[in-house]
Enzyme design. Sequence first.
Site, PDB file in Angstrom:
ATOM      1  N   SER A 145      44.250  47.944  39.452  1.00  0.00           N
ATOM      2  CA  SER A 145      44.825  48.634  38.292  1.00  0.00           C
ATOM      3  C   SER A 145      46.183  49.245  38.661  1.00  0.00           C
ATOM      4  O   SER A 145      47.089  48.495  39.058  1.00  0.00           O
ATOM      5  CB  SER A 145      43.819  49.667  37.777  1.00  0.00           C
ATOM      6  N   ASP A 221      37.747  43.086  30.358  1.00  0.00           N
ATOM      7  CA  ASP A 221      38.338  44.374  30.756  1.00  0.00           C
ATOM      8  C   ASP A 221      38.701  45.162  29.496  1.00  0.00           C
ATOM      9  O   ASP A 221      39.354  44.636  28.595  1.00  0.00           O
ATOM     10  CB  ASP A 221      39.587  44.086  31.607  1.00  0.00           C
ATOM     11  N   HIS A 253      36.596  46.608  33.819  1.00  0.00           N
ATOM     12  CA  HIS A 253      37.614  47.196  34.702  1.00  0.00           C
ATOM     13  C   HIS A 253      37.006  48.009  35.850  1.00  0.00           C
ATOM     14  O   HIS A 253      37.730  48.579  36.650  1.00  0.00           O
ATOM     15  CB  HIS A 253      38.531  48.089  33.851  1.00  0.00           C
TER      16      HIS A 253
END
Lengths: 274, 274
Positions: A145, A221, A253
């Site tokens: 991320s 996600d 995620h």
Amino acid sequence: MEIVSENRSFGGTQGVYRHASETCGCDMTFAVYLPPQAKVGPVPVLWYLSGLTCTHENAMTKGGFQEHAAKHGLAVVFPDTSPRGEGVANDEAYDLGQGAGFYVNAKRDPWKPHYRMYDYVVSELRGIVSGMDGIGDRHGITGHSMGGHGALTIAMRNPELYDSLSAFAPIAHPTQSDWGRKQLSAYLGDDEGCWAEHDSTLLLEEHGWKSDILVDQGASDQFLDLLKPEALAAAIAKRRQPGTVRMQAGYDHSYFFVNSFAGDHVAWHAERLK
Amino acid sequence: MEIVSENRSFGGTQGVYRHASETCGCDMTFAVYLPPQAKVGPVPVLWYLSGLTCTHENAMTKGGFQEHAAKHGLAVVFPDTSPRGEGVANDEAYDLGQGAGFYVNAKRDPWKPHYRMYDYVVSELRGIVSGMDGIGDRHGITGHSMGGHGALTIAMRNPELYDSLSAFAPIAHPTQSDWGRKQLSAYLGDDEGCWAEHDSTLLLEEHGWKSDILVDQGASDQFLDLLKPEALAAAIAKRRQPGTVRMQAGYDHSYFFVNSFAGDHVAWHAERLK
């Protein structure tokens, strides 16, 4: 340097350390996993940069990297994601300030005095880790991320320092995302020209990467609109950049996604670092 | 039954569920990992009982069981360690009350109304899990610390319900330990004759186990004096009980120990459950 903890893990040692950082002007905590092979001689190092709200601890406890690192003989470094402490500026939002350093050197107050995570990762912490027993001189870098953004941008700007590169669900085009515009504006100022060197899609279009890249992205996600994997995937294709972008069906995620593919990434880096 | 969360993990699903427990008289949360093989047909189930202070979440996020369970085609169930909630009795100590159910049915107030983790694991939750899609009828059981105590005692008292048994650093002789005497006294009363059926060393001496047992214990565990692995090891040897007790050099009591050997335990159970 203070030893916070050291635990035996898969025949190696999972350590947590604290030091007074010159770069960040505060105490910083980081974790290093040393595989059993490091007792015999220096091993390559994989850097794992974490995402928003994380510390050194999240991936260390939930990422499942140790087993694979022990198998392949890699050390793994888990830095924190920002400076921290009472004298360090912060914001109430989860995505700005402490826990959200975005791997840049801030140019604006109140962030400027401490928020220098780019230099911290590239220079200061690298020097400290390189001085540890068992650590060799070949480095790879990955992250999740915000940390995937950090890994991609740091590697592409410093190809002489890193020999392998991958990312998990990176914030791939921050200059065009609410995960990016807010933070780059706060830390760097409103001159968007300064932002480009912190956008992996733009860096890839401009410079590419010297070797191949592995990117995993969960197809379910919950943050796809903010991550913009389509921008990075298009840039990779357009530039004929060697690499693999995998949209993984059903994955979200979370660290359940990261640890499902941690083994693939460790093996990828190990193959390129040896 | 309420779905709290479901995350894709190693091709399977890591779910967390909440239900109103009749046995405990409160809402209970538990986690189930379903491997990819469960989409094709029923798979065997491994129960993992957690230690003091844990919920369903600790081993689910830090134990690293999913990767091995996906490889071998086992489901894994992670129950909570006690009843919880505002109406449920508690104690300020970390080792009594919520988070410390000790896998017994309490006979004394204030614990009696809700603290029935023995029946909850053996009967109620087993029934719920057995009704889930993809779950087969062969069950193994393991656990860590207080949960290792739970696994050993529950299996030895119910050999018809479990076909494989292991433990990580179990509280092995609670009737002779401060991790045990305090809790058995509080939950069951001062008649120590009632305690024996919750002491794995005494159960093993008296009944043994129908098959072989795997026990891992960190040789640098900070709680060795409370766990008393020497009592269990002696009982195993004295009874000529088939099994393996491994003192693992350098390992402590943490999840870095548990996840280092999770793969061995999952493989052990898989071999015996198929």
